[in-house]
Design a protein around this motif. Sequence first.
Motif, PDB file in Angstrom:
ATOM      1  N   ALA A  12     -44.951 -44.058 -40.122  1.00 39.10           N
ATOM      2  CA  ALA A  12     -45.743 -43.884 -41.275  1.00 39.10           C
ATOM      3  C   ALA A  12     -44.852 -44.427 -42.520  1.00 39.10           C
ATOM      4  O   ALA A  12     -43.583 -44.677 -42.172  1.00 39.10           O
ATOM      5  CB  ALA A  12     -45.987 -42.292 -41.615  1.00 39.10           C
ATOM      6  N   ASP A  13     -45.477 -44.960 -43.554  1.00 34.72           N
ATOM      7  CA  ASP A  13     -44.749 -45.209 -44.843  1.00 34.72           C
ATOM      8  C   ASP A  13     -44.174 -43.893 -45.433  1.00 34.72           C
ATOM      9  O   ASP A  13     -42.880 -44.023 -45.870  1.00 34.72           O
ATOM     10  CB  ASP A  13     -45.755 -45.955 -45.863  1.00 34.72           C
ATOM     11  CG  ASP A  13     -46.317 -47.191 -45.401  1.00 34.72           C
ATOM     12  OD1 ASP A  13     -45.725 -47.845 -44.652  1.00 34.72           O
ATOM     13  OD2 ASP A  13     -47.565 -47.423 -45.675  1.00 34.72           O
ATOM     14  N   VAL A  14     -45.057 -43.059 -45.242  1.00 32.06           N
ATOM     15  CA  VAL A  14     -44.354 -41.617 -46.028  1.00 32.06           C
ATOM     16  C   VAL A  14     -44.744 -40.537 -45.167  1.00 32.06           C
ATOM     17  O   VAL A  14     -45.958 -40.477 -44.647  1.00 32.06           O
ATOM     18  CB  VAL A  14     -45.055 -41.420 -47.474  1.00 32.06           C
ATOM     19  CG1 VAL A  14     -44.373 -40.272 -48.026  1.00 32.06           C
ATOM     20  CG2 VAL A  14     -44.662 -42.728 -48.360  1.00 32.06           C
ATOM     21  N   CYS A  15     -43.820 -39.507 -44.894  1.00 33.76           N
ATOM     22  CA  CYS A  15     -44.035 -38.446 -44.474  1.00 33.76           C
ATOM     23  C   CYS A  15     -44.023 -37.262 -45.228  1.00 33.76           C
ATOM     24  O   CYS A  15     -43.039 -37.039 -45.970  1.00 33.76           O
ATOM     25  CB  CYS A  15     -43.062 -38.197 -43.331  1.00 33.76           C
ATOM     26  SG  CYS A  15     -43.582 -36.700 -42.296  1.00 33.76           S
ATOM     27  N   VAL A  16     -45.038 -36.521 -45.415  1.00 35.65           N
ATOM     28  CA  VAL A  16     -45.221 -35.313 -46.173  1.00 35.65           C
ATOM     29  C   VAL A  16     -45.171 -34.226 -45.617  1.00 35.65           C
ATOM     30  O   VAL A  16     -45.773 -33.933 -44.695  1.00 35.65           O
ATOM     31  CB  VAL A  16     -46.519 -35.340 -47.177  1.00 35.65           C
ATOM     32  CG1 VAL A  16     -46.757 -34.265 -47.974  1.00 35.65           C
ATOM     33  CG2 VAL A  16     -46.860 -36.692 -47.875  1.00 35.65           C
ATOM     34  N   VAL A  17     -44.020 -33.273 -46.000  1.00 36.02           N
ATOM     35  CA  VAL A  17     -43.956 -31.996 -45.270  1.00 36.02           C
ATOM     36  C   VAL A  17     -44.554 -30.931 -46.105  1.00 36.02           C
ATOM     37  O   VAL A  17     -44.106 -30.494 -47.207  1.00 36.02           O
ATOM     38  CB  VAL A  17     -42.332 -31.782 -45.092  1.00 36.02           C
ATOM     39  CG1 VAL A  17     -42.106 -30.410 -44.109  1.00 36.02           C
ATOM     40  CG2 VAL A  17     -41.838 -33.057 -44.353  1.00 36.02           C
ATOM     41  N   GLY A  18     -45.430 -30.057 -45.489  1.00 36.30           N
ATOM     42  CA  GLY A  18     -46.087 -29.086 -46.029  1.00 36.30           C
ATOM     43  C   GLY A  18     -47.430 -29.398 -46.507  1.00 36.30           C
ATOM     44  O   GLY A  18     -47.842 -30.280 -47.116  1.00 36.30           O
ATOM     45  N   GLY A  19     -48.285 -28.445 -46.034  1.00 31.95           N
ATOM     46  CA  GLY A  19     -49.845 -28.655 -46.500  1.00 31.95           C
ATOM     47  C   GLY A  19     -50.410 -27.800 -47.133  1.00 31.95           C
ATOM     48  O   GLY A  19     -51.442 -27.368 -47.198  1.00 31.95           O
ATOM     49  N   SER A  43     -52.311 -33.006 -52.070  1.00 33.74           N
ATOM     50  CA  SER A  43     -52.555 -33.672 -53.172  1.00 33.74           C
ATOM     51  C   SER A  43     -51.650 -35.009 -53.397  1.00 33.74           C
ATOM     52  O   SER A  43     -52.111 -36.242 -53.676  1.00 33.74           O
ATOM     53  CB  SER A  43     -52.306 -32.997 -54.574  1.00 33.74           C
ATOM     54  OG  SER A  43     -52.385 -33.637 -55.650  1.00 33.74           O
ATOM     55  N   THR A  44     -50.225 -34.841 -52.836  1.00 31.20           N
ATOM     56  CA  THR A  44     -49.597 -36.163 -52.830  1.00 31.20           C
ATOM     57  C   THR A  44     -50.068 -37.159 -51.697  1.00 31.20           C
ATOM     58  O   THR A  44     -50.007 -38.410 -52.135  1.00 31.20           O
ATOM     59  CB  THR A  44     -47.912 -35.670 -52.418  1.00 31.20           C
ATOM     60  OG1 THR A  44     -47.503 -34.717 -53.424  1.00 31.20           O
ATOM     61  CG2 THR A  44     -47.070 -36.954 -52.566  1.00 31.20           C
ATOM     62  N   ALA A  45     -50.170 -36.549 -50.399  1.00 34.25           N
ATOM     63  CA  ALA A  45     -50.721 -37.574 -49.450  1.00 34.25           C
ATOM     64  C   ALA A  45     -52.104 -38.049 -50.068  1.00 34.25           C
ATOM     65  O   ALA A  45     -52.330 -39.444 -49.501  1.00 34.25           O
ATOM     66  CB  ALA A  45     -51.181 -36.479 -48.219  1.00 34.25           C
ATOM     67  N   ALA A  69     -48.240 -39.746 -43.058  1.00 32.29           N
ATOM     68  CA  ALA A  69     -48.284 -38.629 -42.170  1.00 32.29           C
ATOM     69  C   ALA A  69     -48.206 -37.480 -42.773  1.00 32.29           C
ATOM     70  O   ALA A  69     -47.114 -37.315 -43.582  1.00 32.29           O
ATOM     71  CB  ALA A  69     -47.471 -38.745 -40.848  1.00 32.29           C
ATOM     72  N   LEU A  70     -48.807 -36.212 -42.573  1.00 38.42           N
ATOM     73  CA  LEU A  70     -48.618 -34.925 -43.218  1.00 38.42           C
ATOM     74  C   LEU A  70     -48.353 -33.821 -42.233  1.00 38.42           C
ATOM     75  O   LEU A  70     -49.300 -33.712 -41.078  1.00 38.42           O
ATOM     76  CB  LEU A  70     -49.826 -34.414 -44.226  1.00 38.42           C
ATOM     77  CG  LEU A  70     -49.503 -33.148 -45.102  1.00 38.42           C
ATOM     78  CD1 LEU A  70     -50.493 -33.354 -46.377  1.00 38.42           C
ATOM     79  CD2 LEU A  70     -50.034 -32.124 -44.207  1.00 38.42           C
ATOM     80  N   GLY A 103     -57.523 -42.131 -43.983  1.00 39.61           N
ATOM     81  CA  GLY A 103     -56.513 -42.540 -43.070  1.00 39.61           C
ATOM     82  C   GLY A 103     -55.063 -41.512 -42.996  1.00 39.61           C
ATOM     83  O   GLY A 103     -54.359 -41.819 -42.085  1.00 39.61           O
ATOM     84  N   VAL A 104     -55.094 -40.613 -43.781  1.00 43.74           N
ATOM     85  CA  VAL A 104     -53.920 -39.762 -43.647  1.00 43.74           C
ATOM     86  C   VAL A 104     -53.941 -38.934 -42.210  1.00 43.74           C
ATOM     87  O   VAL A 104     -54.809 -38.499 -41.774  1.00 43.74           O
ATOM     88  CB  VAL A 104     -53.617 -38.687 -44.834  1.00 43.74           C
ATOM     89  CG1 VAL A 104     -52.619 -37.830 -44.524  1.00 43.74           C
ATOM     90  CG2 VAL A 104     -53.551 -39.605 -46.130  1.00 43.74           C
ATOM     91  N   ARG A 105     -52.917 -39.194 -41.695  1.00 45.11           N
ATOM     92  CA  ARG A 105     -52.753 -38.233 -40.300  1.00 45.11           C
ATOM     93  C   ARG A 105     -52.092 -36.991 -40.580  1.00 45.11           C
ATOM     94  O   ARG A 105     -50.849 -36.685 -40.785  1.00 45.11           O
ATOM     95  CB  ARG A 105     -51.704 -39.009 -39.336  1.00 45.11           C
ATOM     96  CG  ARG A 105     -52.376 -40.646 -39.120  1.00 45.11           C
ATOM     97  CD  ARG A 105     -51.408 -41.355 -38.324  1.00 45.11           C
ATOM     98  NE  ARG A 105     -51.487 -40.990 -36.881  1.00 45.11           N
ATOM     99  CZ  ARG A 105     -50.816 -41.463 -35.949  1.00 45.11           C
ATOM    100  NH1 ARG A 105     -50.037 -42.175 -36.132  1.00 45.11           N
ATOM    101  NH2 ARG A 105     -50.801 -40.952 -34.629  1.00 45.11           N
ATOM    102  N   ILE A 106     -52.767 -35.745 -40.254  1.00 49.41           N
ATOM    103  CA  ILE A 106     -52.688 -34.692 -40.615  1.00 49.41           C
ATOM    104  C   ILE A 106     -52.225 -34.034 -39.545  1.00 49.41           C
ATOM    105  O   ILE A 106     -53.023 -33.941 -38.452  1.00 49.41           O
ATOM    106  CB  ILE A 106     -53.580 -33.846 -41.424  1.00 49.41           C
ATOM    107  CG1 ILE A 106     -53.972 -34.456 -42.611  1.00 49.41           C
ATOM    108  CG2 ILE A 106     -53.403 -32.339 -41.489  1.00 49.41           C
ATOM    109  CD1 ILE A 106     -55.044 -33.901 -43.586  1.00 49.41           C
TER     110      ILE A 106
END
Length: 424
Positions: free
Chosen positions: A29-36, A42-44, A55-56, A199-202
Motif C-alpha cells: 500500500a502507499d500508506v498503512c494505518v494502524v488502528g481503526g 479518518s486519516t485513511a 491499508a488499515l 478503495g481502502v483495504r480494511i
Amino acid sequence: MSATHINSYYAATANDPTRYPKLEGTIKADVCVVGGGFSGVSTALSLAERGYAVALVEARRIGWGASGRNGGQMIAGISGEHRIESQLGADGRRLLADIRYLGHDIIERRVETHQIRCDLKHGWGEVAARPRHMDLLRAYVDERRAEGDGDPLELVEPEAMEQVIGSNAYHGAYVDRRSGHLHPLNLCLGEARAAAGLGVRIFEESPVVSVTGGASPVVVTEEGRVEASSVVLAGYLDPSFQTGRLNGLLFPTGSYIVASEPLAEDMAREIIPGDLAIADSNVVLDYFRLSADRRLLFGGRCNYSNRDPADIRETLRPRMVEVFPQLKDVALDFAWGGKIDIVLTRVPAIGRREPNVYYMQGYCGHGVNATHIAGEIVADAISGTMERLDLFEKIRHIRLPVGQFLGNQMLALGMLYYRLRDLL
Ligand SMILES: Cc1cc2nc3c(=O)[nH]c(=O)nc-3n(C[C@H](O)[C@H](O)[C@H](O)COP(=O)(O)OP(=O)(O)OC[C@H]3O[C@@H](n4cnc5c(N)ncnc54)[C@H](O)[C@@H]3O)c2cc1C
C-alpha cells in the motif's frame, strides 16, 4: 483478543454490521494505518479522498476502542489550547483559529456525502459548576468574540439557565451552536464504510505486532504484513508502540457512561430543553446528553489511577441524581467505560516517530473533533503540506519515563489536587 464491541448503548444501536477480513499474507500500500478508531479511519478516508492506496489494520473491530464508546460530544477546538498559545505565540493562535471547527466541518461533510446515519445534532454547552467558574466562561466567550470568532457562542446568565437545563446544580453557561453531538460508533462505522468504498483495504482482528520504519516500512501482524511507503500509528495503541518521542508521554485513564431507559418526551424536554450536549466546567468533569431515543447518557468521573470502578452504575447514579433529582427512579439500561488518552501538556501529540512513521494521540477526552483534525493534518503531511504538522512537532511535551503503572499513580495524585480544587 475479543473482536466484539463491548456491551454499550452504542453497540446495541449500531447500524452497520459489516465485518472486514483478517490480514493474511503480504500486501502493498502507499500508506498503512494502524488502528481503526476515529484517528485511523479518518486519516485513511482523508488519504483515500486524495487518491492514495491505503491499508488499515485494526486489532479487534472498527470502533472497538474509545471512538465507539465516547460521550459523542463534538466539541470545538482541541485540549491544551493555552499551552499551544504560550509555546507557539502568534503562530499558535492562528493555528487554533484555523483548526477550531475543522473536525466538525469534516464530519458534517462526510455525514452528508456518505449519508452516515449517526444522529448528528448541533448545540453544545459548558455549564459553570461553581459560581466563580462563570468568570472563566465569560472570559472565554469574550476572547473568542475579540478574535472575531464568537458568532456561534451565547452566554447564558444564571437566571436564564432553565433554557439550557432542568437542574439547579449550575451557575450559568455558554452555548456553542456550531458544536453538538452524535452517535460515535455509527459515525466511525459509517466513515469506515465510506473509506472502503473509496478503495481502502480494511482488516479487522489483525493486531499489529511490530512496525519497522526506515526506507521501506513494514507493518507485521500475526498472519500477514503490509509493505508501505508510510505508516500512521493512529491513536494510542498499546505500550509497546510508545517508544522514541512517545516514551512516557501518555497515560490512559478510565471514563464511564451510563444510559438511562428512554425518557418520556416531557421529561427529556424538562432536563435538556434544547437537546444540547453538556459538559460541566470542572477539571474532573461530568458530561451528558440525550440520545436519539431520549435516553440520558451521563458520563464522567475519570479514574486517573486507571482502575475501573467495581460497579459503574452505582458510581455514576448518585452524581446523575444530584444533577437531575427528577431521574432518581429511572432504570439505567447500559453502563460501560473506556480509556481517555491523557498527555500531561494536554496538547494532542501529532508528529513523526521516524521520517515516514507518523503518530497521533493524546486528545484528553476531546477526540471527536480532534481526531478528525489530526487525520487531516497527517494526510496533509503525507501529501507534502507540512506546516501544521511542523507546529505540532514544535510543542514541548512533558514526559514521565516511569512506566505506565507509576505514571498513572502520579497522575491520579495530581488530579486529586484538581478534584479538591473543583470542590472548593
Ligand atoms: C468514556 C469516554 C468518553 C469520551 N467522551 C468524549 C466526548 O464526549 N467527546 C470527545 O470529543 N471525546 C470523548 N472521548 C475521547 C475520544 O473518544 C477519543 O479521544 C477518541 O475516540 C480517540 O480515537 P482514536 O482513534 O485515537 O483511539 P481509539 O478509538 O481507542 O482507537 C484505537 C484503535 O487501535 C486499535 N489497536 C490497539 N492496538 C492495536 C494494534 N496493536 N494493532 C492494531 N490495532 C490496534 C484498538 O483496538 C482501537 O480500535 C471519550 C473517551 C471515552 C473513553
